[in-house]
Design a protein around this motif. Structure first.
Motif, PDB file in Angstrom:
ATOM      1  N   GLU A   1       7.055  -4.941 -10.566  1.00  0.00           N
ATOM      2  CA  GLU A   1       6.102  -6.044 -10.685  1.00  0.00           C
ATOM      3  C   GLU A   1       4.777  -5.714 -10.006  1.00  0.00           C
ATOM      4  OE1 GLU A   1       8.179  -9.382  -9.092  1.00  0.00           O
ATOM      5  OE2 GLU A   1       9.389  -9.693 -10.914  1.00  0.00           O
ATOM      6  N   GLN A   2       4.845  -4.973  -8.899  1.00  0.00           N
ATOM      7  CA  GLN A   2       3.607  -4.551  -8.235  1.00  0.00           C
ATOM      8  C   GLN A   2       2.760  -3.697  -9.167  1.00  0.00           C
ATOM      9  OE1 GLN A   2       2.246  -5.499  -5.442  1.00  0.00           O
ATOM     10  NE2 GLN A   2       3.475  -5.065  -3.629  1.00  0.00           N
TER      11      GLN A   2
ATOM     12  N   LYS B   1       0.731  -4.976 -12.310  1.00  0.00           N
ATOM     13  CA  LYS B   1      -0.577  -5.572 -12.074  1.00  0.00           C
ATOM     14  C   LYS B   1      -1.697  -4.545 -12.210  1.00  0.00           C
ATOM     15  CE  LYS B   1       0.614  -6.991  -7.983  1.00  0.00           C
ATOM     16  NZ  LYS B   1       0.613  -7.620  -6.633  1.00  0.00           N
TER      17      LYS B   1
ATOM     18  N   THR C   1      -1.883  -0.622  -4.531  1.00  0.00           N
ATOM     19  CA  THR C   1      -2.349  -1.437  -5.656  1.00  0.00           C
ATOM     20  C   THR C   1      -3.687  -2.090  -5.347  1.00  0.00           C
ATOM     21  OG1 THR C   1      -0.974  -3.287  -4.873  1.00  0.00           O
ATOM     22  CG2 THR C   1      -0.032  -1.841  -6.553  1.00  0.00           C
TER      23      THR C   1
END
Length: 401
Positions: free
Chosen positions: A358-359, A362, A331
């Motif tokens: 959730e990673q 982003k 990420t």
């Protein structure tokens, strides 16, 4: 003893190879070594493009001395201040006291941060579009900030239609006698290392690479001389087209990369079954165990493939440590424009799927395929329908489906 190669009639490769280096920048394994390229232009004025790492400094000086053949060195063009390309500058300055340093203002600042000699007295600052005439050749300077440091610039020789590209368009791997990409089967033997080099070294800065492409589009480029890897004099589209894809975060191929973190083999088994059933549907797959495969290889694969599956056991109520490290790296490298599917495992509190999602939330333009497959300890027969549903969701998101 010197080892120089002729790039063009009046342009020499005077770099060196390091096959003993284990970890490039202390992070990336380089089992086939690395080349540190420097180029010497023999015009009415002599011009050196960059230097080398301290590990190969002696060989570099033998090459430069032989290439000059008794002449002095008039100019050193500093395109990138990273120490693997600048370590020899102080010694070079001592040997050639009249040599001028051609660089931009940011590089001039870095020079004083890295070295103690009086660089200001011999520095000539250049800006975007400035030129330097060396006799027959005219060199144009083009700023390329964050490809991959803020001071980076590239140089275009309009006489030879040659781009000196700093760290752009490079590759891991020592040069084994051949310095031209067309002397080897680059696609088969070196493209993976070019991809791994770009995605890990420069991959975060795709927007800046696209900006450089925009500047270069007006130039007639017939050869590319990078600071690592092969010189390109033929079929330049082979490497330029790949960099266009990588820097725009566009997948090279439709298929599924599966990366898994498994402690006792149960998460691996779920990933294996998914891969097998995707193959049954005619979908290409590649698999990586994140605990034994270097992150740089998985990041490179993530830039290559259109669909990504991450399977992780839950560990200390979080993502398994090697998977968490990988996802942080991926990420941080700005991965985007991908379809992602997730598998989690947890004997009592499965949280890894939620945290992995959730990673990726982003990141830009990430589409999730299907629901997160949640395994409790081991995959059960009744969950094969969930595997098939995930296969169908991935298949439905493929353009050819």
């Amino acid at each position: 003893m010197y080892c120089i190669k002729r790039v063009k009639e009046d342009l020499l490769w005077v770099g060196a190879n390091d096959r003993r280096l284990a970890m490039f920048e202390g992070v990336y394994s380089v089992p086939r070594g690395v080349s540190y390229n420097a180029y010497l232009l023999l015009d009415e004025k002599t011009v050196l493009f960059d230097t080398v790492d301290k590990a190969v400094e002696d060989r570099f000086f033998e090459n430069v001395t032989e290439g000059l053949n008794g002449r002095t060195l008039d100019y050193l063009i500093i395109q990138h201040m990273e120490p693997d390309h600048t370590a020899a500058i102080p010694r070079l300055a001592d040997k050639y006291p009249d040599m001028k340093l051609i660089c931009n203002a940011k590089t001039a600042t870095f020079l004083k941060q890295f070295f103690d000699f009086d660089a200001d007295a011999r520095t000539q600052i250049v800006k975007e579009g400035d030129t330097l005439c060396t006799g027959r050749h005219t060199l144009q300077f083009i700023m390329a900030p964050m490809v991959h440091w803020p001071e980076v610039m590239v140089t275009y020789d309009s006489t030879n239609q040659t781009l000196f590209s700093a760290d752009a368009f490079g590759a891991f791997g020592a040069l084994n006698g051949a310095i031209f990409a067309d002397e080897v089967d680059f696609g088969r033997d070196y493209m993976d290392e070019a991809r791994r080099y770009y995605t890990n070294i420069v991959g975060k800065y795709g927007a800046q690479v696209q900006s450089l492409f925009s500047k270069l589009s007006a130039l007639d480029i017939q050869a590319i001389c990078p600071l690592h890897g092969f010189v390109w004099r033929k079929n330049l589209s082979d490497i330029l087209s790949k960099h266009q894809l990588w820097s725009s975060y566009t997948p090279e191929e439709f298929g599924v990369m599966i990366a898994y973190a498994s402690v006792y083999g149960n998460t691996e088994n779920a990933a294996e079954i998914l891969s097998a059933r995707l193959r049954d549907k005619g979908i290409k797959t590649v698999m990586f165990d994140v605990s034994v495969t270097p992150a740089s290889e998985i990041i490179a694969a993530a830039f290559r493939w259109s669909h990504l599956v991450f399977a992780s056991t839950t560990y200390n109520t979080g993502i398994f440590v090697t998977m968490e490290a990988l996802l942080n790296e991926l990420t941080n490298h700005n991965i985007q424009n991908r379809t992602v599917a997730l598998i989690e495992n947890g004997s009592w509190a499965a949280t890894s799927g939620k945290l992995m999602r959730e990673q990726f939330e982003k990141c830009k333009n990430i589409t999730f395929a299907g629901d997160t497959l949640s395994v409790k300890s081991g995959l059960k027969a009744e969950q094969l329908a969930e595997i098939d549903a995930l296969v169908d969701a991935i298949r439905a998101s493929m353009p050819s489906a």
